[in-house]
Design a protein around this motif. Sequence first.
Motif, PDB file in Angstrom:
ATOM      1  N   ARG A 175     -10.099  -1.323 -10.586  1.00 45.64           N
ATOM      2  CA  ARG A 175     -10.403  -2.739 -10.405  1.00 45.64           C
ATOM      3  C   ARG A 175      -9.807  -3.353  -9.144  1.00 45.64           C
ATOM      4  NH1 ARG A 175     -10.485  -6.366 -15.722  1.00 45.64           N
ATOM      5  NH2 ARG A 175     -11.573  -7.677 -14.224  1.00 45.64           N
ATOM      6  N   LEU A 176      -9.586  -2.523  -8.110  1.00 46.39           N
ATOM      7  CA  LEU A 176      -9.271  -3.111  -6.805  1.00 46.39           C
ATOM      8  C   LEU A 176     -10.549  -3.703  -6.232  1.00 46.39           C
ATOM      9  CD1 LEU A 176      -6.837  -0.431  -5.329  1.00 46.39           C
ATOM     10  CD2 LEU A 176      -6.254  -2.694  -6.195  1.00 46.39           C
ATOM     11  N   VAL A 177     -11.698  -3.190  -6.721  1.00 41.60           N
ATOM     12  CA  VAL A 177     -13.011  -3.749  -6.382  1.00 41.60           C
ATOM     13  C   VAL A 177     -13.780  -3.920  -7.699  1.00 41.60           C
ATOM     14  CG1 VAL A 177     -15.235  -3.186  -5.291  1.00 41.60           C
ATOM     15  CG2 VAL A 177     -13.108  -2.723  -4.059  1.00 41.60           C
TER      16      VAL A 177
ATOM     17  N   GLY B 249      -2.848   6.623 -11.928  1.00 38.75           N
ATOM     18  CA  GLY B 249      -2.139   6.926 -10.681  1.00 38.75           C
ATOM     19  C   GLY B 249      -3.054   6.679  -9.489  1.00 38.75           C
ATOM     20  N   TYR B 250      -2.464   6.304  -8.357  1.00 42.36           N
ATOM     21  CA  TYR B 250      -3.274   5.982  -7.176  1.00 42.36           C
ATOM     22  C   TYR B 250      -2.525   6.453  -5.939  1.00 42.36           C
ATOM     23  CZ  TYR B 250      -6.211   2.946  -4.175  1.00 42.36           C
ATOM     24  OH  TYR B 250      -7.077   2.449  -3.235  1.00 42.36           O
ATOM     25  N   VAL B 251      -3.190   7.285  -5.148  1.00 41.13           N
ATOM     26  CA  VAL B 251      -2.564   7.804  -3.928  1.00 41.13           C
ATOM     27  C   VAL B 251      -3.519   7.593  -2.768  1.00 41.13           C
ATOM     28  CG1 VAL B 251      -1.454   9.782  -2.822  1.00 41.13           C
ATOM     29  CG2 VAL B 251      -1.492   9.642  -5.323  1.00 41.13           C
ATOM     30  N   ILE B 252      -3.055   6.913  -1.733  1.00 44.86           N
ATOM     31  CA  ILE B 252      -3.896   6.678  -0.563  1.00 44.86           C
ATOM     32  C   ILE B 252      -3.259   7.326   0.667  1.00 44.86           C
ATOM     33  CG2 ILE B 252      -4.919   4.574  -1.494  1.00 44.86           C
ATOM     34  CD1 ILE B 252      -3.002   2.953   0.233  1.00 44.86           C
ATOM     35  N   GLN B 253      -3.988   7.279   1.772  1.00 44.18           N
ATOM     36  CA  GLN B 253      -3.505   7.959   2.976  1.00 44.18           C
ATOM     37  C   GLN B 253      -2.203   7.334   3.503  1.00 44.18           C
ATOM     38  OE1 GLN B 253      -6.604   9.073   5.742  1.00 44.18           O
ATOM     39  NE2 GLN B 253      -5.263   8.685   7.462  1.00 44.18           N
TER      40      GLN B 253
ATOM     41  N   LEU C  10      -4.030  -1.872 -16.157  1.00 46.09           N
ATOM     42  CA  LEU C  10      -4.890  -0.734 -15.807  1.00 46.09           C
ATOM     43  C   LEU C  10      -4.244   0.112 -14.710  1.00 46.09           C
ATOM     44  CD1 LEU C  10      -7.856   0.273 -16.463  1.00 46.09           C
ATOM     45  CD2 LEU C  10      -8.535  -0.914 -14.373  1.00 46.09           C
ATOM     46  N   ARG C  11      -3.717  -0.562 -13.680  1.00 42.28           N
ATOM     47  CA  ARG C  11      -3.138   0.167 -12.540  1.00 42.28           C
ATOM     48  C   ARG C  11      -1.839   0.872 -12.898  1.00 42.28           C
ATOM     49  NH1 ARG C  11      -4.624  -4.871  -9.133  1.00 42.28           N
ATOM     50  NH2 ARG C  11      -6.866  -4.632  -9.398  1.00 42.28           N
ATOM     51  N   ARG C  12      -1.191   0.447 -13.963  1.00 42.06           N
ATOM     52  CA  ARG C  12      -0.008   1.193 -14.424  1.00 42.06           C
ATOM     53  C   ARG C  12      -0.406   2.439 -15.207  1.00 42.06           C
ATOM     54  NH1 ARG C  12       3.931  -3.831 -16.143  1.00 42.06           N
ATOM     55  NH2 ARG C  12       4.099  -4.641 -14.031  1.00 42.06           N
TER      56      ARG C  12
ATOM     57  N   LYS D 296     -17.492   6.068  -0.903  1.00 44.76           N
ATOM     58  CA  LYS D 296     -16.505   6.817  -1.682  1.00 44.76           C
ATOM     59  C   LYS D 296     -15.331   5.928  -2.124  1.00 44.76           C
ATOM     60  CE  LYS D 296     -15.646   9.710   1.754  1.00 44.76           C
ATOM     61  NZ  LYS D 296     -16.520   9.128   2.820  1.00 44.76           N
ATOM     62  N   THR D 297     -14.740   5.236  -1.159  1.00 44.74           N
ATOM     63  CA  THR D 297     -13.570   4.409  -1.474  1.00 44.74           C
ATOM     64  C   THR D 297     -13.938   3.281  -2.436  1.00 44.74           C
ATOM     65  OG1 THR D 297     -12.462   4.937   0.591  1.00 44.74           O
ATOM     66  CG2 THR D 297     -11.830   2.868  -0.440  1.00 44.74           C
ATOM     67  N   THR D 298     -15.089   2.690  -2.214  1.00 44.58           N
ATOM     68  CA  THR D 298     -15.552   1.633  -3.110  1.00 44.58           C
ATOM     69  C   THR D 298     -15.684   2.166  -4.540  1.00 44.58           C
ATOM     70  OG1 THR D 298     -16.715   0.525  -1.305  1.00 44.58           O
ATOM     71  CG2 THR D 298     -17.464   0.015  -3.542  1.00 44.58           C
TER      72      THR D 298
ATOM     73  N   LEU E 154     -14.109   4.671  -5.901  1.00 44.83           N
ATOM     74  CA  LEU E 154     -12.774   4.910  -6.450  1.00 44.83           C
ATOM     75  C   LEU E 154     -12.100   3.602  -6.872  1.00 44.83           C
ATOM     76  CD1 LEU E 154     -11.272   7.656  -6.595  1.00 44.83           C
ATOM     77  CD2 LEU E 154      -9.945   6.888  -4.619  1.00 44.83           C
ATOM     78  N   LYS E 155     -12.190   2.606  -6.000  1.00 44.94           N
ATOM     79  CA  LYS E 155     -11.477   1.347  -6.260  1.00 44.94           C
ATOM     80  C   LYS E 155     -12.079   0.542  -7.402  1.00 44.94           C
ATOM     81  CE  LYS E 155      -9.367   0.353  -1.797  1.00 44.94           C
ATOM     82  NZ  LYS E 155      -9.474  -0.520  -0.615  1.00 44.94           N
ATOM     83  N   MET E 156     -13.321   0.866  -7.782  1.00 40.34           N
ATOM     84  CA  MET E 156     -13.887   0.161  -8.933  1.00 40.34           C
ATOM     85  C   MET E 156     -13.261   0.669 -10.231  1.00 40.34           C
ATOM     86  SD  MET E 156     -17.867  -0.633  -7.942  1.00 40.34           S
ATOM     87  CE  MET E 156     -18.387   1.014  -7.530  1.00 40.34           C
TER      88      MET E 156
END
Length: 227
Positions: free
Chosen positions: A49-51, A78-82, A73-75, A40-42, A44-46
């Motif tokens: 482009r974190l992966v 939006g990205y929310v993690i635990q 891209l990351r701007r 799942k995380t992989t 999402l992160k693709m």
Amino acid sequence: MVKFKAVSKDYNGHIAVKNLNLEVEEGELVVLIGPSGCGKTTTLKMVNRLVEPTEGDILVNGKNVRDVDPVALRRQIGYVIQQIGLFPHMTVEENITVVPRLLEWPATKSRARAHELLEMAGMDPDVYANRYPNELSGGQQQRIGVLRALAADPPLILMDEPFGALDPISREALQDELKNLQKRLRKTIIFVTHDIDEALKLADRVVVMKEGQVIQVATPEDLLRKP
Ligand code: ADP
Ligand code: ADP
């Protein structure tokens, strides 16, 4: 809005995601669910482009993410993690407006946006805007993390177990708020969880993953109907 085309990820011989095909529509909240380690995380992160995928393509708004600078891209996503990681030396308002400030919004516009979002989340800006993270409860901190992801008004938001560390009451409150915000602001959200109740509550569609593959895509109604 987001299209995965035959996407695979191999971490040095360990296959984390295998031939994933999925389309997420604009304004849709899609939940990826499955046991720990299913990819799942992989997945999402693709998207931001974190992966990097080993194979396949991911399109966001018709554009291959491979062709977009990762920082830009990351701007836009939006990205929310635990572990939300609010900046401890910044006030609530400064934390919410990190991306608008990077994008050089006028100060008055950033400020107005922070106050608008705090109001939407039921946190009086007069009370909370100038507080520091250590003066907030865990649920409030996570709420600020969600507002931070919404601040620059990105059409797409990625959320990875965002409420996983919260007590059940805060968790339920944030789930309700997220659903309201998503409808009101018409956001596309990809949300990762391993909690089936959370998935059923939030999702427009649930994507069930197992060992790096999608094994089922269904609405919560369909999932509940089946034995
Ligand atoms: P989930 O989010 O469903 O728990 P992940 O995407 O984090 O799954 O992980 C999928 C698989 O890939 C797991 O077996 C995990 O151990 C492995 N994995 C994740 N990240 C890495 C990495 N950076 N290097 C090697 N293997 C990884
Ligand atoms: P894990 O899933 O392995 O626990 P995290 O999701 O916590 O890892 O973070 C993975 C990496 O992504 C970290 O190096 C973190 O600094 C980075 N990261 C988190 N949020 C962002 C963001 N918005 N933009 C860029 N990088 C980020």
